[in-house]
Design a protein around this motif. Structure first.
Motif, PDB file in Angstrom:
ATOM      1  N   SER A   1      -4.745 -27.694   5.680  1.00  0.00           N
ATOM      2  CA  SER A   1      -4.014 -26.890   6.653  1.00  0.00           C
ATOM      3  C   SER A   1      -5.006 -26.239   7.604  1.00  0.00           C
ATOM      4  O   SER A   1      -5.743 -25.329   7.216  1.00  0.00           O
ATOM      5  N   VAL A   2      -5.042 -26.709   8.855  1.00  0.00           N
ATOM      6  CA  VAL A   2      -5.945 -26.151   9.863  1.00  0.00           C
ATOM      7  C   VAL A   2      -5.153 -25.124  10.659  1.00  0.00           C
ATOM      8  O   VAL A   2      -4.233 -25.492  11.400  1.00  0.00           O
ATOM      9  N   PRO A   3      -5.446 -23.832  10.525  1.00  0.00           N
ATOM     10  CA  PRO A   3      -4.618 -22.784  11.128  1.00  0.00           C
ATOM     11  C   PRO A   3      -4.323 -23.018  12.611  1.00  0.00           C
ATOM     12  O   PRO A   3      -5.213 -23.320  13.408  1.00  0.00           O
ATOM     13  N   ASN A   4      -3.028 -22.931  12.946  1.00  0.00           N
ATOM     14  CA  ASN A   4      -2.524 -23.079  14.311  1.00  0.00           C
ATOM     15  C   ASN A   4      -2.819 -24.440  14.932  1.00  0.00           C
ATOM     16  O   ASN A   4      -2.689 -24.608  16.150  1.00  0.00           O
ATOM     17  N   THR A   5      -3.192 -25.425  14.128  1.00  0.00           N
ATOM     18  CA  THR A   5      -3.618 -26.706  14.688  1.00  0.00           C
ATOM     19  C   THR A   5      -2.887 -27.906  14.086  1.00  0.00           C
ATOM     20  O   THR A   5      -2.225 -28.663  14.785  1.00  0.00           O
ATOM     21  N   MET A   6      -3.024 -28.120  12.785  1.00  0.00           N
ATOM     22  CA  MET A   6      -2.416 -29.308  12.184  1.00  0.00           C
ATOM     23  C   MET A   6      -2.323 -29.190  10.668  1.00  0.00           C
ATOM     24  O   MET A   6      -3.019 -28.389  10.047  1.00  0.00           O
TER      25      MET A   6
END
Length: 305
Positions: free
Chosen positions: A266-271
């Protein structure tokens, strides 16, 4: 993105020979060691897939992330963390040693088996059936997949061979960290680990965590913002078992692995990223999956640090 995924996946395949399919749960031995798949869902709801992305596998320890979120939604966070700690253990995920040697006898964190059994015991419900239904529905909601089901062959296999988890649970009951019926708690724990998913399901869970608990399609809040932060922090510090430190340095993405071969990232605010590769290293992480995430992090500059 499609070309990047093809290259990354092709490069990862050679590493499958370095790992082995999990065998301590007999049903997991049926997986194909050479399978590798990936799905990415970005914040604009674009979906990218490659390889064996639609192959079904059981979620296993990735479920600990979801059940932790549920336990924190069902209980005050101070109560949850009076039962389970917040620190990396430095021990294998199924270690029982620190339940005896810790001063508190409390499990170090919710990402090891002992801690996860505790968080499973904190799910609310008036009956075992209600707890199971609530748990399964929450998984379905986060994955946006109403067809998610428990693989009962894997569940039975886990239950028959789960003596180490059973020993942990009775120690935890003896020391006051679990209340209620131990076998009922274990039954739910084995079922949560046996939910069948694919990489698209994992990527959807990943993007819902990346968006701090808000469904990127509908805007519905699925998890409180503070809880999604806590969960992602545990993914960074404890999500890859006793290889979490090295993974954080090399990759820098919140992630959680499972011995079924999956990893959710989980890449915050990204993907959100879901990867699958059942060939595992000695610490229980997907060999190809780690290589994929490391490569993607470098190519797309995803490191959060």
């Amino acid at each position: 993105m499609k070309n990047i995924l093809k290259e990354v996946l092709e490069e990862s395949k050679k590493y499958t020979e370095e790992g082995n399919v999990a065998s301590y749960i007999p049903e997991l031995k049926k997986a194909n060691r050479d399978d590798v798949g990936i799905c990415i869902i970005d914040r604009y709801n674009n979906i990218y897939t490659e390889g064996n992305y639609s192959t079904k596998f059981t979620i296993q320890s990735i479920s600990k992330v979801i059940v932790l979120a549920m336990a924190l939604m069902d209980n005050d966070w101070s109560y949850v963390f009076s039962k389970v700690g917040m620190e990396p253990s430095g021990d294998p995920f199924n270690s029982i040693m620190k339940l005896e040697t810790n001063d508190t006898k409390r499990p170090n964190n919710p990402m090891i088996n002992a801690g996860a059994i505790v968080t499973t015991s904190l799910i609310k419900g008036d009956s075992a059936e209600e707890k199971e239904a609530r748990m399964l529905n929450f998984f379905r909601k986060l994955a946006k997949n109403d067809s998610l089901q428990i693989n009962y062959d894997v569940y039975k296999s886990e239950k028959l061979t789960g003596d180490r988890n059973r020993a942990m649970a009775y120690l935890l009951k003896n020391d006051g960290f679990i209340t209620g019926d131990v076998e009922e708690v274990l039954d739910l724990y084995f079922k949560q680990c046996s939910i069948e998913v694919d990489t698209v399901d994992l990527a959807r869970i990943g993007i819902n965590l990346a968006s701090y608990g808000v469904d990127i399609e509908t805007g519905e809040r699925l998890i409180r913002k503070d809880i999604s932060r806590m969960v992602k922090t545990f993914m960074v510090t404890c999500g890859m078992y006793d290889a979490s430190g090295e993974f954080a340095i090399r990759t820098g993405i919140p992630a959680k692995s499972g011995v079924g071969g999956g990893i959710v990232a989980s890449v915050p605010n990204t993907m959100g990223i879901g990867v699958y590769g059942p060939a595992l290293d000695k610490k229980g992480n997907s060999v190809a999956g780690i290589k994929i995430l490391e490569d993607l992090s470098n190519r797309l500059e995803l490191n959060i640090f």
